[in-house]
Scaffold this motif. Structure first.
Motif, PDB file in Angstrom:
ATOM      1  N   HIS A  44      63.971  44.248  24.613  1.00 33.66           N
ATOM      2  CA  HIS A  44      64.172  45.320  25.593  1.00 33.66           C
ATOM      3  C   HIS A  44      65.640  45.430  25.988  1.00 33.66           C
ATOM      4  O   HIS A  44      66.166  46.531  26.143  1.00 33.66           O
ATOM      5  N   LEU A  45      66.308  44.303  26.108  1.00 31.04           N
ATOM      6  CA  LEU A  45      67.741  44.305  26.446  1.00 31.04           C
ATOM      7  C   LEU A  45      68.555  45.008  25.360  1.00 31.04           C
ATOM      8  O   LEU A  45      69.428  45.828  25.653  1.00 31.04           O
ATOM      9  N   GLY A  46      68.276  44.676  24.122  1.00 30.34           N
ATOM     10  CA  GLY A  46      68.977  45.323  23.018  1.00 30.34           C
ATOM     11  C   GLY A  46      68.609  46.785  22.882  1.00 30.34           C
ATOM     12  O   GLY A  46      69.454  47.632  22.595  1.00 30.34           O
ATOM     13  N   HIS A  47      67.341  47.095  23.109  1.00 30.61           N
ATOM     14  CA  HIS A  47      66.868  48.473  22.999  1.00 30.61           C
ATOM     15  C   HIS A  47      67.523  49.371  24.048  1.00 30.61           C
ATOM     16  O   HIS A  47      67.908  50.503  23.750  1.00 30.61           O
ATOM     17  N   GLN A  48      67.663  48.872  25.272  1.00 31.26           N
ATOM     18  CA  GLN A  48      68.321  49.667  26.311  1.00 31.26           C
ATOM     19  C   GLN A  48      69.723  50.080  25.846  1.00 31.26           C
ATOM     20  O   GLN A  48      70.115  51.240  25.977  1.00 31.26           O
ATOM     21  N   ALA A  49      70.476  49.133  25.319  1.00 35.86           N
ATOM     22  CA  ALA A  49      71.833  49.428  24.846  1.00 35.86           C
ATOM     23  C   ALA A  49      71.801  50.317  23.602  1.00 35.86           C
ATOM     24  O   ALA A  49      72.631  51.221  23.457  1.00 35.86           O
ATOM     25  N   HIS A  50      70.878  50.056  22.717  1.00 38.26           N
ATOM     26  CA  HIS A  50      70.745  50.846  21.490  1.00 38.26           C
ATOM     27  C   HIS A  50      70.541  52.328  21.819  1.00 38.26           C
ATOM     28  O   HIS A  50      71.196  53.203  21.253  1.00 38.26           O
ATOM     29  N   VAL A  51      69.651  52.609  22.740  1.00 39.00           N
ATOM     30  CA  VAL A  51      69.391  53.989  23.132  1.00 39.00           C
ATOM     31  C   VAL A  51      70.635  54.600  23.773  1.00 39.00           C
ATOM     32  O   VAL A  51      70.990  55.750  23.484  1.00 39.00           O
ATOM     33  N   ALA A  52      71.312  53.839  24.624  1.00 43.40           N
ATOM     34  CA  ALA A  52      72.537  54.358  25.252  1.00 43.40           C
ATOM     35  C   ALA A  52      73.569  54.721  24.187  1.00 43.40           C
ATOM     36  O   ALA A  52      74.181  55.792  24.242  1.00 43.40           O
ATOM     37  N   HIS A  53      73.759  53.845  23.205  1.00 46.79           N
ATOM     38  CA  HIS A  53      74.719  54.137  22.137  1.00 46.79           C
ATOM     39  C   HIS A  53      74.333  55.414  21.390  1.00 46.79           C
ATOM     40  O   HIS A  53      75.161  56.298  21.180  1.00 46.79           O
ATOM     41  N   PHE A  54      73.078  55.514  20.986  1.00 51.54           N
ATOM     42  CA  PHE A  54      72.670  56.667  20.187  1.00 51.54           C
ATOM     43  C   PHE A  54      72.699  57.965  20.992  1.00 51.54           C
ATOM     44  O   PHE A  54      73.023  59.024  20.446  1.00 51.54           O
ATOM     45  N   GLU A  69      73.843  46.016  12.329  1.00 53.15           N
ATOM     46  CA  GLU A  69      72.715  45.153  11.969  1.00 53.15           C
ATOM     47  C   GLU A  69      71.601  45.195  13.012  1.00 53.15           C
ATOM     48  O   GLU A  69      70.462  44.861  12.699  1.00 53.15           O
ATOM     49  N   LEU A  70      71.927  45.600  14.226  1.00 50.56           N
ATOM     50  CA  LEU A  70      70.913  45.656  15.278  1.00 50.56           C
ATOM     51  C   LEU A  70      70.187  46.998  15.341  1.00 50.56           C
ATOM     52  O   LEU A  70      69.163  47.116  16.012  1.00 50.56           O
ATOM     53  N   ASP A  71      70.688  48.000  14.638  1.00 53.55           N
ATOM     54  CA  ASP A  71      70.132  49.348  14.772  1.00 53.55           C
ATOM     55  C   ASP A  71      68.640  49.410  14.462  1.00 53.55           C
ATOM     56  O   ASP A  71      67.858  49.916  15.268  1.00 53.55           O
ATOM     57  N   ALA A  72      68.209  48.926  13.326  1.00 56.77           N
ATOM     58  CA  ALA A  72      66.785  48.989  12.972  1.00 56.77           C
ATOM     59  C   ALA A  72      65.955  48.066  13.861  1.00 56.77           C
ATOM     60  O   ALA A  72      64.837  48.417  14.266  1.00 56.77           O
ATOM     61  N   LEU A  73      66.509  46.916  14.203  1.00 55.84           N
ATOM     62  CA  LEU A  73      65.794  45.944  15.033  1.00 55.84           C
ATOM     63  C   LEU A  73      65.470  46.512  16.409  1.00 55.84           C
ATOM     64  O   LEU A  73      64.388  46.306  16.943  1.00 55.84           O
ATOM     65  N   MET A  74      66.409  47.254  16.996  1.00 58.32           N
ATOM     66  CA  MET A  74      66.243  47.743  18.366  1.00 58.32           C
ATOM     67  C   MET A  74      65.640  49.142  18.450  1.00 58.32           C
ATOM     68  O   MET A  74      65.495  49.695  19.522  1.00 58.32           O
ATOM     69  N   ASP A  75      65.268  49.695  17.319  1.00 64.01           N
ATOM     70  CA  ASP A  75      64.679  51.035  17.285  1.00 64.01           C
ATOM     71  C   ASP A  75      63.177  50.941  17.561  1.00 64.01           C
ATOM     72  O   ASP A  75      62.434  50.309  16.806  1.00 64.01           O
ATOM     73  N   SER A  76      62.735  51.582  18.617  1.00 62.99           N
ATOM     74  CA  SER A  76      61.319  51.501  18.989  1.00 62.99           C
ATOM     75  C   SER A  76      60.413  52.221  17.998  1.00 62.99           C
ATOM     76  O   SER A  76      59.195  52.036  18.029  1.00 62.99           O
ATOM     77  N   ALA A  77      60.976  53.013  17.095  1.00 67.21           N
ATOM     78  CA  ALA A  77      60.164  53.671  16.074  1.00 67.21           C
ATOM     79  C   ALA A  77      59.663  52.670  15.031  1.00 67.21           C
ATOM     80  O   ALA A  77      58.706  52.960  14.313  1.00 67.21           O
TER      81      ALA A  77
END
Length: 177
Positions: A44-54, A69-77
């Motif tokens: 969830h911590l990584g996902h929050q940042a991932h969404v902000a970046h995108f 390297e974190l993009d696919a990992l933090m993608d809720s899809a």
């Protein structure tokens, strides 16, 4: 609607609340999953940042990922079972900090008029920041539930802001308050 400086302060307040929910946990607690189809607090911590970046990248300024390297990992899809192992707590924290710095830099440029179409991007930026803040709090709800109910840690007090309320149990920033 709030100005971008006020919204950036609210974004920082939301991120600080997230930090209050996880920074005192052990690395094992941050990476623990309640069950196989559930995400760890660290995700969830990584996902929050991932969404902000995108959202920043796609709505205001194309720029490369701070950690591809974190993009696919933090993608809720991507279903939980296909996401892979979480990075270290240090890497998650650095990712969050880098994305936050980029949010501040880009929205600061918009607020200062250092972009094409500054008035239009100010409208976009205000809605974008409101969405980022509410997304941060959306995932804080789950982090808080796991922290309190599954890991047995007390919850910190809600952030102090006249602009925050609760809807369906979730902290939300009212864009009109």
């Amino acid at each position: 609607m709030h100005d971008l400086s006020d919204l950036l302060r609210e974004y920082d307040r939301a991120r600080a609340y997230t930090d209050d929910l996880w920074k005192d946990l052990t690395p094992d607690e941050v990476t623990w999953r309640p069950h196989e189809n559930s995400s760890a607090i660290g995700w969830h911590l990584g996902h929050q940042a991932h969404v902000a970046h995108f959202m920043i990248r796609n709505l205001t300024a194309a720029e490369p990922s701070p950690d591809p390297e974190l993009d696919a990992l933090m993608d809720s899809a991507n279903p939980e079972k296909f996401r892979g192992a979480l990075p270290t707590v240090e890497r998650l924290s650095a990712f969050r900090d880098t994305v936050s710095a980029r949010v501040h830099a880009r929205l600061g440029d918009i607020a200062a008029g250092r972009v094409g179409a500054p008035a239009q991007l100010t409208v976009v930026g205000a809605h974008l920041l409101t969405a980022l803040i509410n997304h941060e709090y959306q995932h804080d709800q789950w982090i808080g539930e796991v922290r309190a109910e599954r890991l047995g840690h007390a919850l910190p007090p809600d952030p102090a802001s006249d602009r925050l309320g609760r809807v369906d149990g979730y902290l939300v920033l009212d864009p009109c308050a």
